[in-house]
Design a protein around this motif. Sequence first.
Motif, PDB file in Angstrom:
ATOM      1  N   ILE A   1      94.941  85.306  84.934  1.00  0.00           N
ATOM      2  CA  ILE A   1      94.644  83.726  84.865  1.00  0.00           C
ATOM      3  C   ILE A   1      95.919  83.017  84.073  1.00  0.00           C
ATOM      4  O   ILE A   1      96.073  83.627  82.948  1.00  0.00           O
TER       5      ILE A   1
ATOM      6  N   THR B   1      98.059  79.179  83.133  1.00  0.00           N
ATOM      7  CA  THR B   1      97.978  77.783  83.608  1.00  0.00           C
ATOM      8  C   THR B   1      99.526  77.193  83.157  1.00  0.00           C
ATOM      9  O   THR B   1     100.187  77.796  82.241  1.00  0.00           O
TER      10      THR B   1
ATOM     11  N   LEU C   1      89.600  75.439  84.036  1.00  0.00           N
ATOM     12  CA  LEU C   1      89.848  76.668  84.676  1.00  0.00           C
ATOM     13  C   LEU C   1      88.739  77.306  85.654  1.00  0.00           C
ATOM     14  O   LEU C   1      89.111  77.982  86.559  1.00  0.00           O
TER      15      LEU C   1
ATOM     16  N   ILE D   1      97.087  75.826  87.962  1.00  0.00           N
ATOM     17  CA  ILE D   1      96.425  77.115  87.468  1.00  0.00           C
ATOM     18  C   ILE D   1      96.568  78.153  88.596  1.00  0.00           C
ATOM     19  O   ILE D   1      96.375  78.071  89.713  1.00  0.00           O
TER      20      ILE D   1
ATOM     21  N   LEU E   1      84.720  83.369  82.253  1.00  0.00           N
ATOM     22  CA  LEU E   1      85.043  82.274  81.306  1.00  0.00           C
ATOM     23  C   LEU E   1      83.726  82.248  80.541  1.00  0.00           C
ATOM     24  O   LEU E   1      82.747  82.403  81.016  1.00  0.00           O
TER      25      LEU E   1
END
Lengths: 208, 397
Positions: A2, A4, A47, A58, A158
């Motif tokens: 992931i 950003t 997120l 993202i 997360l």
Amino acid sequence: MIETHNLTFSYDSQKRFAFPNLRCADDDTLLILGQSGRGKTTLLHLLALLLTPESGNILVNGTDLSQLTGADTVGFRAKNIGIVYQRPHFVHALNVLDNLLLANYLARLKPDRTRARQLAERLGFADYLTKKTTRLSLGEQQRVGIARALMNRARVLLADEPTSNLDDENCDRVMDLLAQQAHEVEASLVIVTHDQRLKNRVAQQISL
Amino acid sequence: MALGVTIISLLLILNKQLSEQFTKNVRGVDLVIGAKGSPLQLILSSIYQIDAPTGNISLAEATRLTRNPLIKDAIPLALGDNFKGYRIVGTNAKYLTHYGAKVGQGRVFSQALDAVVGAKVARLTGLKPGDQFAGSHGLDAGGDEHGDKKYRVVGILENSNSVADQLILTPVESVWAIHGEEGGAATTPRVSMPMMIAPEEPDKNSGPETGPTDDPGQEITALLVKVRSPLAKLTLPRAINENSKLQAASPAIEINRLFTLLGFGIDTLQYIALAIIIISGISVFVSLYNSLKERRYEMALMLSMGATRAKLFLLLLLEGLMISLIGFAAGILLSRLGLGILGRNVEDNFHYDLNALTLLPEEGWLLVGTVLIGLLAAALPSLGIYRINISQTLADE
């Protein structure tokens, strides 16, 4: 995986957040530290696609989430992102097993009982599968919450303050479990916390 | 919710059962002729056998009346005795044909003191053909027994679902014979003590078997009359009421009157029950609204896990649907239970059966109404699902 870029978000004109770029590879752990009010939860919700960023984008496994439509976002989140909440919450009418299977069901996947049992055994609550979630202790609930986040083999895990309510011993256990489980499915693990105890455990850190 | 359904369904059944019982027993009887008094009482006592008779009429006068060409047929009735609370009715065989009662065991009565027992009476008292029993005075159990003259059971009627089921039928001559021994009905002090004989075929006015008709003291309680033309239904009562000491009452009119009176009460109760249903709808609304508040987090959680808002909305709607269905089922069950208890009570007092285990068509509408109210009560608070801010709800906790 992931990452950003130039994320910003504002609740109103007074409260505006600009977040540093972050990046967490597969099978890697990123710790986001920050005091209350610095937008930790906001970032986590961004997120998790629970909030839409004002600007920036993202990418999860190369998919630009800002390109997804509303319905796609819901499906994408359900399948690819597992969320561990600060205080685990469940659907009270259902027992532990059904709460786990609910993750499959809501993501429109087939209920995977075998996986639910495996996770329960590995996280040590296999005996409680038929119990109501309210009958479990907080530590047990936390572990069920982790198992639920793992049910769909999410690509990104997360965790929102996963340890803030726990004593040192349980804190270590939960962190071990999280790291271990993320490693097992080779997911990116992003932990948002103000808990200073975690500082020494994770190499990659960002402060807000 | 269950309570409202109970009341409405109970009222529906009662209303239907009563009107059914009442209309069934009235069929074919155009007029009832009896002593002056309350026309409703006359109808109730002589057709439904649930009230005391208005008094006796002279047989001679009644016979004269039945010669009127407008009268097609007349069945005499002589009331006044009972056996264990079941009325002994002096009449003739036409009464049986009129109610379509068939003799199941034994035969029809042919002479004085022969008795044919209604199906229900036989079942509840255990009377069999060949048994003998003594009637007692009055219409309720416990009066003086006519011990010296006993009735002999010659037949048992099949169930005809009419008033005949709860009667003991005997030729009018028996009543005359029994009361003749005691000095004749004319001397009997109580109003409800008529007795005596009626002609077998009053309108034919012939036959030596009607011999006792000449006795001036002989009396009967009432005549059930069929007339020849619809017009006679209107003209005959007026003629009789104005020109004789007798009274003619039309069952149709009297029963209508009774139902208008009852109907008013039933309508009022129905409104009350409707109000109860609506109130319970509101309480479903409030409780769902509160539970949604408590479960906001649960809902937000499911939304974050991939549930669509429409799905959760349907989920809550389903909850309302289930509540109303359970309420409806419980209500119907309760109403049947209540009816059972009520029916037993009514049976004890009036020997009338109430039973309905089937669903009435009106209850179908009741179901539709209940479900609609339940859905509406669930839908309004459930719309809140569409206003949940997932992020905020999850962060708040």
